[in-house]
Write an enzyme that holds these catalytic residues in place. Sequence first.
Site, PDB file in Angstrom:
ATOM      1  CG  ASN A 134       7.395   6.645  -7.541  1.00 40.49           C
ATOM      2  OD1 ASN A 134       7.682   7.389  -6.566  1.00 40.49           O
ATOM      3  ND2 ASN A 134       6.700   5.681  -7.532  1.00 40.49           N
TER       4      ASN A 134
ATOM      5  CD  GLU B 154       4.425  -0.490   0.722  1.00 39.05           C
ATOM      6  OE1 GLU B 154       5.179  -1.455   1.309  1.00 39.05           O
ATOM      7  OE2 GLU B 154       3.733  -0.815  -0.518  1.00 39.05           O
TER       8      GLU B 154
ATOM      9  N   GLY C 143      22.724   1.761  -0.479  1.00 37.85           N
ATOM     10  CA  GLY C 143      22.211   0.533   0.030  1.00 37.85           C
ATOM     11  C   GLY C 143      22.366  -0.491  -1.385  1.00 37.85           C
TER      12      GLY C 143
ATOM     13  CB  CYS D 196       6.219   2.326  -5.974  1.00 41.14           C
ATOM     14  SG  CYS D 196       4.569   1.928  -5.232  1.00 41.14           S
TER      15      CYS D 196
HETATM   16  N1  NAD Z   1       1.973   0.661  -2.200  1.00 39.87           N
HETATM   17  C1  NAD Z   1       2.387   1.799  -2.251  1.00 39.87           C
HETATM   18  O1  NAD Z   1       3.231   2.414  -1.773  1.00 39.87           O
HETATM   19  C2  NAD Z   1       1.857   2.620  -3.402  1.00 39.87           C
HETATM   20  C3  NAD Z   1       1.908   4.184  -3.416  1.00 39.87           C
HETATM   21  C4  NAD Z   1       1.636   4.933  -4.279  1.00 39.87           C
HETATM   22  C5  NAD Z   1       0.986   4.333  -5.206  1.00 39.87           C
HETATM   23  N2  NAD Z   1       0.732   3.105  -5.360  1.00 39.87           N
HETATM   24  C6  NAD Z   1       0.063   2.641  -6.534  1.00 39.87           C
HETATM   25  O2  NAD Z   1      -1.558   2.277  -6.256  1.00 39.87           O
HETATM   26  C7  NAD Z   1      -1.651   1.207  -7.052  1.00 39.87           C
HETATM   27  C8  NAD Z   1      -2.315  -0.096  -6.218  1.00 39.87           C
HETATM   28  O3  NAD Z   1      -1.260  -0.404  -5.133  1.00 39.87           O
HETATM   29  P1  NAD Z   1      -1.154  -1.212  -3.752  1.00 39.87           P
HETATM   30  O4  NAD Z   1       0.220  -1.448  -3.132  1.00 39.87           O
HETATM   31  O5  NAD Z   1      -2.283  -0.656  -2.847  1.00 39.87           O
HETATM   32  O6  NAD Z   1      -1.708  -2.596  -4.398  1.00 39.87           O
HETATM   33  P2  NAD Z   1      -2.402  -3.828  -3.850  1.00 39.87           P
HETATM   34  O7  NAD Z   1      -1.932  -5.159  -4.654  1.00 39.87           O
HETATM   35  O8  NAD Z   1      -1.733  -3.795  -2.316  1.00 39.87           O
HETATM   36  O9  NAD Z   1      -3.938  -3.636  -3.717  1.00 39.87           O
HETATM   37  C9  NAD Z   1      -4.699  -3.657  -4.852  1.00 39.87           C
HETATM   38  C10 NAD Z   1      -6.066  -4.593  -4.460  1.00 39.87           C
HETATM   39  O10 NAD Z   1      -7.133  -4.234  -5.295  1.00 39.87           O
HETATM   40  C11 NAD Z   1      -7.907  -5.330  -5.108  1.00 39.87           C
HETATM   41  N3  NAD Z   1      -8.562  -5.509  -6.526  1.00 39.87           N
HETATM   42  C12 NAD Z   1      -8.155  -5.621  -7.942  1.00 39.87           C
HETATM   43  N4  NAD Z   1      -9.170  -5.685  -8.794  1.00 39.87           N
HETATM   44  C13 NAD Z   1     -10.119  -5.362  -8.064  1.00 39.87           C
HETATM   45  C14 NAD Z   1     -11.645  -5.126  -8.403  1.00 39.87           C
HETATM   46  N5  NAD Z   1     -12.018  -5.074  -9.779  1.00 39.87           N
HETATM   47  N6  NAD Z   1     -12.386  -4.919  -7.386  1.00 39.87           N
HETATM   48  C15 NAD Z   1     -12.069  -4.694  -5.948  1.00 39.87           C
HETATM   49  N7  NAD Z   1     -10.907  -4.880  -5.863  1.00 39.87           N
HETATM   50  C16 NAD Z   1     -10.146  -5.372  -6.790  1.00 39.87           C
HETATM   51  C17 NAD Z   1      -6.959  -6.479  -4.984  1.00 39.87           C
HETATM   52  O11 NAD Z   1      -7.394  -7.550  -4.582  1.00 39.87           O
HETATM   53  C18 NAD Z   1      -5.728  -5.843  -4.017  1.00 39.87           C
HETATM   54  O12 NAD Z   1      -6.331  -6.040  -2.697  1.00 39.87           O
HETATM   55  C19 NAD Z   1      -0.840   0.692  -7.813  1.00 39.87           C
HETATM   56  O13 NAD Z   1      -0.935   1.299  -8.907  1.00 39.87           O
HETATM   57  C20 NAD Z   1       0.562   1.386  -7.008  1.00 39.87           C
HETATM   58  O14 NAD Z   1       1.454   1.591  -8.058  1.00 39.87           O
HETATM   59  C21 NAD Z   1       1.022   2.292  -4.500  1.00 39.87           C
END
Ligand code: NAD
Length: 435
Positions: free
Chosen positions: A211, A155, A256, A263
């Site tokens: 991670n 992010e 920090g 994550c």
């Molecule tokens: N945020 C990060 O920096 C990051 C980086 C790498 C990996 N990840 C991984 O990626 C995955 C998603 O993380 P995120 O931060 O994007 O989560 P998030 O909560 O921001 O997004 C998930 C989205 O999926 C939607 N959703 C859930 N069920 C659904 C369905 N059946 N149909 C349609 N939409 C649906 C939710 O409403 C939500 O908007 C997680 O497993 C996380 O660990 C996140």
Amino acid sequence: MRIAMIGGGYVGLVSGACFAELGNDVAVVESDPPKLASLRAGRIPIYEPGLDTLVADNARAGRLTFGDDIAAAVAGVEAVFIAVGTPTRRGDGHADLSYVYAAVEQVARVLTGYAVVVTKSTVPVGTGHRIRDILKEVRPDLEVDVASNPEFLREGSAIGDFMRPDRVVIGVETDRAREVLRALYRPLYLIEAPILFTALETAELIKYAANSFLAMKVTFINEMADLCERAGADVHDLARGIGLDGRIGRKFLHPGPGFGGSCFPKDTLAMVRIAQDYGAPSRLIEAVVAVNDARKASMAARIITAAGGAVRGKTVAVLGLTFKPETDDMRDAPSIPIVGRLVEDGAAVRAFDPEGMEQARPLLPPSVIYCRDALDAAAGADLLIVVTEWNEFRAIDPGRLRETMRGDLVVDLRNLYEPAAMRASGLKYQSIGRL
Ligand SMILES: NC(=O)c1ccc[n+]([C@@H]2O[C@H](COP(=O)([O-])OP(=O)(O)OC[C@H]3O[C@@H](n4cnc5c(N)ncnc54)[C@H](O)[C@@H]3O)[C@@H](O)[C@H]2O)c1
């Protein structure tokens, strides 16, 4: 290529927009009505540098669409990416896979032809096999492959990370799935991003291992910072001294208040459970989780001690609330326990964050006052704490800070300032791992 992205959150939105930018037709499915309405209206629900323009450009070009109709989204696609959340399951630390499995079932019901179902969500090893079983149960007639393509974007620099990754990891079981994903990632292959094809299980584990390793590095330097404080050493010099060794590397050696975010906390916890489940417990990662939890909990006590043992009746300025700069993400942010404890102990908190105040509001005590900028937060404060290292805090003139504050104590949990310059301005300055 035509693809569908299930989940329009951080990962789904960024990777969907980037795949569209590379020339693919991407249908993003988002089930949360306010989020979907916002995306359709061209408003990006998260703060991520450059994302608004990328989404707008590709939506205008017709390559990126948003909807809630999975059947329409998956019609004629070659790959369906699952990018829904995998938060910590309440009570036991395992990853909650209910959103992943629900999405897979929804997809299975409406697929009309061959497609690769790819997890972009971070999922425990073995999830791909369970997904394959669900697809078979729901649609025994369907020809479909399962793949794992963990996402490593950070992010705050998500678009650059996606477009110029250190590597792309793809776990597959068939040549057909490998060719679909190879074709999709060809533009990145052309700029020489290493693309690593592995077994499904390996790809799933790589994400948690990466991670966990990074979280371990952060935790290590935090412990070294504590030791430096006691021993009269400087943790930044120590970090350089070890980090210049190519085997160690300089990144992720900044001390920090303990790691937070969407994550590391949940992924280290899930890794502990995965390792236990497979009968190969990781005492190292268990220690990382315990040490980091204790550190986050102890930060408020550290501030209270610096303030002379009590903050009751004092005004505390808090600079930065998000778990790191360049995001509005408040998930597991160290500011939450710190501000909670300060308020509980009777402090009045004046806070400022450039992007995260709206997200912070429901997570922090209602008495917190949200300010216009850093100096506004500092106005009349008895002490000031830096919790997130936003660039705009770096250039604050210590003399003005001293004039603006009522007191003279600055507790900097991110080591943004030069101790000598702060002290020369008449401030009492405490940072992490330095004297
Ligand atoms: N945020 C990060 O920096 C990051 C980086 C790498 C990996 N990840 C991984 O990626 C995955 C998603 O993380 P995120 O931060 O994007 O989560 P998030 O909560 O921001 O997004 C998930 C989205 O999926 C939607 N959703 C859930 N069920 C659904 C369905 N059946 N149909 C349609 N939409 C649906 C939710 O409403 C939500 O908007 C997680 O497993 C996380 O660990 C996140």
